[in-house]
Write a protein that holds these residues in place. Sequence first.
Motif, PDB file in Angstrom:
ATOM      1  N   VAL A 104      20.996  16.660 -60.169  1.00 31.17           N
ATOM      2  CA  VAL A 104      21.272  17.501 -59.007  1.00 31.17           C
ATOM      3  C   VAL A 104      21.031  16.731 -57.712  1.00 31.17           C
ATOM      4  N   GLN A 105      19.967  15.936 -57.662  1.00 28.69           N
ATOM      5  CA  GLN A 105      19.710  15.119 -56.474  1.00 28.69           C
ATOM      6  C   GLN A 105      20.845  14.123 -56.255  1.00 28.69           C
ATOM      7  N   TYR A 106      21.309  13.520 -57.347  1.00 30.72           N
ATOM      8  CA  TYR A 106      22.421  12.576 -57.222  1.00 30.72           C
ATOM      9  C   TYR A 106      23.654  13.289 -56.672  1.00 30.72           C
ATOM     10  N   ALA A 107      23.987  14.460 -57.224  1.00 38.40           N
ATOM     11  CA  ALA A 107      25.177  15.182 -56.780  1.00 38.40           C
ATOM     12  C   ALA A 107      25.067  15.585 -55.314  1.00 38.40           C
ATOM     13  N   THR A 162      26.765  25.078 -47.129  1.00 35.45           N
ATOM     14  CA  THR A 162      28.047  24.539 -47.581  1.00 35.45           C
ATOM     15  C   THR A 162      27.844  23.548 -48.727  1.00 35.45           C
ATOM     16  N   LEU A 163      26.796  22.747 -48.620  1.00 40.33           N
ATOM     17  CA  LEU A 163      26.476  21.806 -49.695  1.00 40.33           C
ATOM     18  C   LEU A 163      26.219  22.552 -50.993  1.00 40.33           C
ATOM     19  N   ALA A 164      25.422  23.614 -50.934  1.00 36.82           N
ATOM     20  CA  ALA A 164      25.098  24.378 -52.133  1.00 36.82           C
ATOM     21  C   ALA A 164      26.368  24.937 -52.774  1.00 36.82           C
ATOM     22  N   ARG A 165      27.274  25.479 -51.958  1.00 34.95           N
ATOM     23  CA  ARG A 165      28.516  26.032 -52.503  1.00 34.95           C
ATOM     24  C   ARG A 165      29.384  24.933 -53.106  1.00 34.95           C
ATOM     25  N   THR A 166      29.393  23.767 -52.495  1.00 33.57           N
ATOM     26  CA  THR A 166      30.250  22.674 -52.949  1.00 33.57           C
ATOM     27  C   THR A 166      29.832  22.152 -54.317  1.00 33.57           C
ATOM     28  N   ILE A 167      28.523  21.995 -54.533  1.00 34.73           N
ATOM     29  CA  ILE A 167      28.057  21.439 -55.811  1.00 34.73           C
ATOM     30  C   ILE A 167      27.679  22.523 -56.812  1.00 34.73           C
ATOM     31  N   GLY A 168      27.862  23.801 -56.437  1.00 35.04           N
ATOM     32  CA  GLY A 168      27.570  24.887 -57.358  1.00 35.04           C
ATOM     33  C   GLY A 168      26.091  25.034 -57.627  1.00 35.04           C
ATOM     34  N   PHE A 169      25.287  25.006 -56.550  1.00 32.41           N
ATOM     35  CA  PHE A 169      23.839  25.106 -56.728  1.00 32.41           C
ATOM     36  C   PHE A 169      23.287  26.229 -55.874  1.00 32.41           C
ATOM     37  N   ASP A 170      22.242  26.831 -56.337  1.00 37.04           N
ATOM     38  CA  ASP A 170      21.591  27.975 -55.737  1.00 37.04           C
ATOM     39  C   ASP A 170      21.086  27.665 -54.320  1.00 37.04           C
ATOM     40  N   ALA A 215      17.249  23.772 -50.646  1.00 36.59           N
ATOM     41  CA  ALA A 215      16.385  23.231 -49.598  1.00 36.59           C
ATOM     42  C   ALA A 215      15.328  22.304 -50.183  1.00 36.59           C
ATOM     43  N   GLY A 216      14.790  22.665 -51.362  1.00 34.26           N
ATOM     44  CA  GLY A 216      13.795  21.810 -52.005  1.00 34.26           C
ATOM     45  C   GLY A 216      14.374  20.474 -52.430  1.00 34.26           C
ATOM     46  N   VAL A 217      15.630  20.495 -52.891  1.00 33.60           N
ATOM     47  CA  VAL A 217      16.303  19.256 -53.267  1.00 33.60           C
ATOM     48  C   VAL A 217      16.429  18.344 -52.043  1.00 33.60           C
ATOM     49  N   ILE A 218      16.881  18.923 -50.927  1.00 39.18           N
ATOM     50  CA  ILE A 218      17.050  18.149 -49.698  1.00 39.18           C
ATOM     51  C   ILE A 218      15.700  17.680 -49.171  1.00 39.18           C
ATOM     52  N   ASP A 219      14.669  18.506 -49.287  1.00 39.35           N
ATOM     53  CA  ASP A 219      13.332  18.097 -48.852  1.00 39.35           C
ATOM     54  C   ASP A 219      12.900  16.811 -49.547  1.00 39.35           C
ATOM     55  N   ARG A 220      13.130  16.748 -50.874  1.00 36.79           N
ATOM     56  CA  ARG A 220      12.705  15.570 -51.621  1.00 36.79           C
ATOM     57  C   ARG A 220      13.539  14.341 -51.265  1.00 36.79           C
ATOM     58  N   LEU A 221      14.830  14.536 -51.039  1.00 39.08           N
ATOM     59  CA  LEU A 221      15.669  13.413 -50.627  1.00 39.08           C
ATOM     60  C   LEU A 221      15.288  12.927 -49.231  1.00 39.08           C
ATOM     61  N   GLU A 222      14.980  13.867 -48.341  1.00 38.06           N
ATOM     62  CA  GLU A 222      14.590  13.499 -46.979  1.00 38.06           C
ATOM     63  C   GLU A 222      13.247  12.775 -46.983  1.00 38.06           C
TER      64      GLU A 222
END
Length: 209
Positions: A94-97, A112-120, A125-132
């Motif tokens: 999911v982080q990669y996507a 928009t990101l969530a809708r594009t990759i089909g994620f809740d 936000a938690g995924v983006i937090d870890r990437l950031e």
Amino acid sequence: HGILLRLCAFRDVLASSAGLRLRQAVGALTMEELLVDRHRPKFQFLSLNTLKKKSSPSAQVSLDSLAGHYIRRLQQIAVAIFLQENEQYGLTPVQYAALQAVRNTPEFDQRTLARTIGFDTSTIAGVIDRLEARGLVRRKSSPKDGRVRLLEATASGIQLLDAALPGVLRTQDRILAPLSPSERAEFLRMLQRLVVANNELSRAPSQGS
């Protein structure tokens, strides 16, 4: 890759605050057993007495006859292979996507990101937090609406994507290795058909399907 993504969101959900509250609320049940529509206000379990009233004798069911059983098993296999191939980069599917989607379309907002990759949206936000936190993406305010935070991949994020790409491609090859080239094409065609046809039944429908 899109199919792999849909099959492997659990790790990021488990790491989120929502996942923690869910685990605390239901104890021994797994996240896999608990992924229900996010719009439901709470879990409602039937009592044993109610189940006895509703149930009737039934024949044994072979798991080998259930498509969902094999989809679940393939999810486990796909995630395991992805993590093996990309262990050195510390990325979940999911982080990669999410990172790849942000690179493909700079200045995505989180919704928009969530809708594009089909994620809740409640856990993206938690995924983006870890990437950031790893310096792979940055957030910035939208010039049109200061309340909206736009996303962009950093130079480090782009470098990581480039380095991880061979492992991502090997993952796809290893998953499909038992199939001939013609079988691979047919398998992907049928998977895409099922995903597109059932997209709106997902807890996180994809905008791209």
